[in-house]
Design a protein around this motif. Sequence first.
Motif, PDB file in Angstrom:
ATOM      1  N   UNK A 214     -14.962  59.242  64.306  1.00 48.06           N
ATOM      2  CA  UNK A 214     -13.816  58.358  64.520  1.00 48.06           C
ATOM      3  C   UNK A 214     -12.564  58.921  63.853  1.00 48.06           C
ATOM      4  N   UNK A 215     -12.726  59.477  62.663  1.00 48.48           N
ATOM      5  CA  UNK A 215     -11.584  60.045  61.937  1.00 48.48           C
ATOM      6  C   UNK A 215     -10.949  61.196  62.715  1.00 48.48           C
ATOM      7  N   UNK A 216     -11.778  61.994  63.372  1.00 49.78           N
ATOM      8  CA  UNK A 216     -11.271  63.157  64.113  1.00 49.78           C
ATOM      9  C   UNK A 216     -11.010  62.841  65.587  1.00 49.78           C
ATOM     10  N   UNK A 217     -11.188  61.569  65.955  1.00 43.48           N
ATOM     11  CA  UNK A 217     -11.054  61.170  67.369  1.00 43.48           C
ATOM     12  C   UNK A 217     -11.955  62.039  68.245  1.00 43.48           C
ATOM     13  N   UNK A 218     -13.197  62.165  67.794  1.00 45.85           N
ATOM     14  CA  UNK A 218     -14.187  62.984  68.480  1.00 45.85           C
ATOM     15  C   UNK A 218     -15.432  62.138  68.734  1.00 45.85           C
TER      16      UNK A 218
END
Length: 281
Positions: A214-218
């Motif tokens: 979620x942090x890396x939008x992955x």
Amino acid sequence: MPAIGMGTWHMGEDRASEEDEAGALCAGMAAGMRLIDTAEMYADGDTERVVGAALKKALHGGVPGLTRDDLFVVDKVLPEHAGADDVRRSCEASLNRLGTEYLDLYLLHWRGDVPLAETVAEFRKLCDEGLIRRWGVSNLDVPAMEELMAVPGGDGCATDQVLYHLGSRGVEVALQPWLRTHRMPMMAYSPLAQGGTRSRRGLFQDPTVRAIAQHHQATPAQVLLAWVLRDDHTVAIPMASSITHAQQNAAAAALRLTEEDLTQLDEAFPAPTEKQPLDWL
């Protein structure tokens, strides 16, 4: 060898899915993945035919500007076919199903009864004849690799392909350091936990993996691939039977995990401290 490629295990097992599978491989090539890994064992050769269809499509307009020299095709010979009487026949049959004139890398799928010295001698002949450009092994642990190094020409081995992912880290204790010492890259099959000591669902649903994704939008899968690719010594060959997954896998090569990310993943999935039996499928 490219850092990320495409695995093909289970492709070709269902005739109705072959066109979609070839399309996914072609999409992966279009997204920048240049390595394709297959084996004569997969679907009794039908997987190689799916790969051949994808290569034909990609090289004839499916991926503009792509040439055969841009690609890195890996195939594997069964151990019972790795002797002097059979290895050339198996190689030529694989080339015919793939529709290509040479393999970039030819691997012994796992250790069998044929002496390693005999297999290496045959691999070297195939190299001299231009049917393969490099050779290597798969599913060999340190003792077998040391035995391989002791046979004539054994130091020409290009790689060892083994099962490796965040939930299956046993190779980090002995095999991975050994390969690095010998300047030999490791190829990681099942990097998305299709097998091994921890389940795929367990990794994909793990809170740490999901928070980092979620942090890396992955996606969780992209985090798992980025973890395998965190250094310059490991090649990942995830399988994707859909265009979307192939494109997502290709994008994972650009994802860089932070030191904090890696520390959190180490805490959630600690590496063993003692040598483990080699995980393999």
